[in-house]
Design an enzyme around this catalytic site. Structure first.
Site: not given
Ligand SMILES: Cc1cc2nc3c(=O)[nH]c(=O)nc-3n(C[C@H](O)[C@H](O)[C@H](O)COP(=O)(O)OP(=O)(O)OC[C@H]3O[C@@H](n4cnc5c(N)ncnc54)[C@H](O)[C@@H]3O)c2cc1C
Length: 400
Positions: A11, A13, A38-39, A170, A300, A318
């Protein structure tokens, strides 16, 4: 020379990419073999998806190529992870099988509809770049359709939003910026546009004080948003939402229906680990999981309960980024045979935007509203890209 350890990050993200961004600075090619899967071959700023969904930001501005922030000694594989075999230390993907010595799982969030009938089929979800692009195009298509048709279906100008939490609010803020632009472009009377937000809980934005919530509500209401708070959605169908008012079902109609009320961790988590709830697994204090000192679960897909607390921290970008940094540090410790460090979260605050010009938030313990909050939001957004890609990326993608 000792065999190089294989570090596999799933991932790209906030969590996964922050891990790699720090790891690639700390470790050389000789220290470890780092692979990121990553996908897509791009990273998207998930916290900007409400803007891309409303169309106030082009979807292309929300993403950048992952390769552009990686050093040469990190291998990137574009593939979808399909199975994590924690005991065999193997990860199956659509582009081959990868084994690992140390694994970082950062597969992120998916939309959660809580089993509400028809929600997956009939409502758009603010979930990724593709769904965001679909939503903004759909809204514009409906305006174009209304302008071009002789019969003028008012439902083309009606938008239903499920959820008045952070994402819902938002998104509403962006809509109030976007609607005047669309009305102008298609010669549509703006007073005919109807934006309705439905929220089951009695209070919107539960993380904020009444004062901040009141500011957000009056700002959005003045710009035409109608709130139905304390109103559960019981189903979604081809007409819109079915809601319950005084124990009676009511049909709300709109040709644009968006669900913005819930997320969960990746469904792969349940398939790969035990004790997973809504795609999240409780981690130990050093961000590894019980029984597996070489598997870190962050962002997440994790549920991190600080020592002495009784519930996990809310999942945010964050938190994901801070966990990514600590994971990189801990991987270095493991490779050197040193003990890992515990993670502690530094809460710098939360800012909820209300479009480009307003917002509400708490920054370093102080409540802010209006232009100050909108400015702080841009600072936070720019900081996120700076932390991954330095000045070059901040210059290209930052919000100045
Ligand atoms: C509209 C919106 C507004 C937000 N605003 C805020 C904010 O203001 N402040 C804040 O702190 N948080 C905010 N959030 C929450 C925040 O976006 C998430 O908590 C954050 O994105 C989590 O990060 P992550 O790296 O865990 O996951 P993600 O950002 O979801 O990244 C996961 C990655 O893994 C990849 N992936 C998923 N499944 C697979 C698979 N099977 N194989 C390969 N790759 C895969 C995805 O494509 C992605 O690139 C918001 C969320 C949304 C939807």
């Amino acid at each position: 020379m000792a065999e190089r350890k294989k570090v596999l990050v799933l991932g790209a993200g906030y969590a996964g990419l922050q891990t790699v961004a720090k790891l690639q600075k700390q470790l050389s090619e000789e220290d470890a073999q780092i692979t990121l899967i990553n996908k897509n071959d791009y990273h998207y700023e998930a916290t900007w998806l409400h803007e891309a969904s409303a169309g106030t930001l082009n979807y292309e501005d929300v993403l950048y190529p992952i390769a552009s922030v990686l050093k040469k000694h990190v291998k990137f594989v574009k593939a979808e992870v399909t199975k994590i075999d924690r005991n065999a230390k193997k990860v199956e993907t659509t582009n081959g099988i990868f084994d690992f010595d140390i694994l970082v799982v950062g597969l992120g969030f998916e939309s959660e509809t809580f089993g509400i009938e028809g929600m997956k089929e009939h409502a758009f979800q603010i979930e990724n770049v593709n769904t965001a692009r679909q939503i903004s195009r759909h809204i514009e298509d409906k305006f174009a359709n209304y302008a071009a048709s002789k019969t003028k279906d008012n439902k083309d100008l009606a938008i239903l939003v499920g959820g008045a939490g952070f994402t819902g609010v938002e998104f509403l803020g962006e809509l109030t910026d976007r609607i005047p632009e669309l009305a102008n472009k298609y010669g549509v009377d703006q007073s005919k546009v109807k934006i309705t937000c439905v929220e089951a809980a009695p209070k919107m934005l539960p993380m904020f004080s009444d004062e901040l919530v009141n500011h957000a509500v009056s700002y959005l209401e003045e710009r035409g948003v109608e709130f139905k708070v304390g109103t559960p959605i019981v189903a979604a169908n081809e007409k819109g939402f079915v809601v319950k008012v005084d124990d009676k079902e009511q049909q709300l109609e709109a040709n644009t229906v968006v669900w913005a009320a819930g997320v969960r961790g990746s469904h792969l988590m349940e398939k790969s680990f035990e004790g997973v709830k809504r795609g999240r697994i409780v981690t130990k204090q050093d961000l590894t999981i019980d029984g597996y000192d070489d598997i870190f679960v962050i962002g997440d897909v994790s549920a991190f309960i600080p020592e002495g607390a009784d519930r996990p921290l809310p999942t945010t970008a964050q938190l994901a980024m801070q966990q990514g940094e600590k994971t990189a540090t801990n991987i270095k410790h493991i490779l050197k045979g040193e003990p890992t460090e515990n993670f502690t979260y530094a809460d710098r605050g939360t800012v909820c935007s209300l479009g480009r010009h307003d917002g509400v938030g708490v920054v370093f313990g102080r409540e802010i509203t209006g232009k100050k909050a909108a400015f702080m939001k841009r600072v936070v957004d720019t900081r996120a890209v700076f932390k991954i890609g330095g000045l070059g990326l901040a210059y290209k993608k930052g919000k100045f």
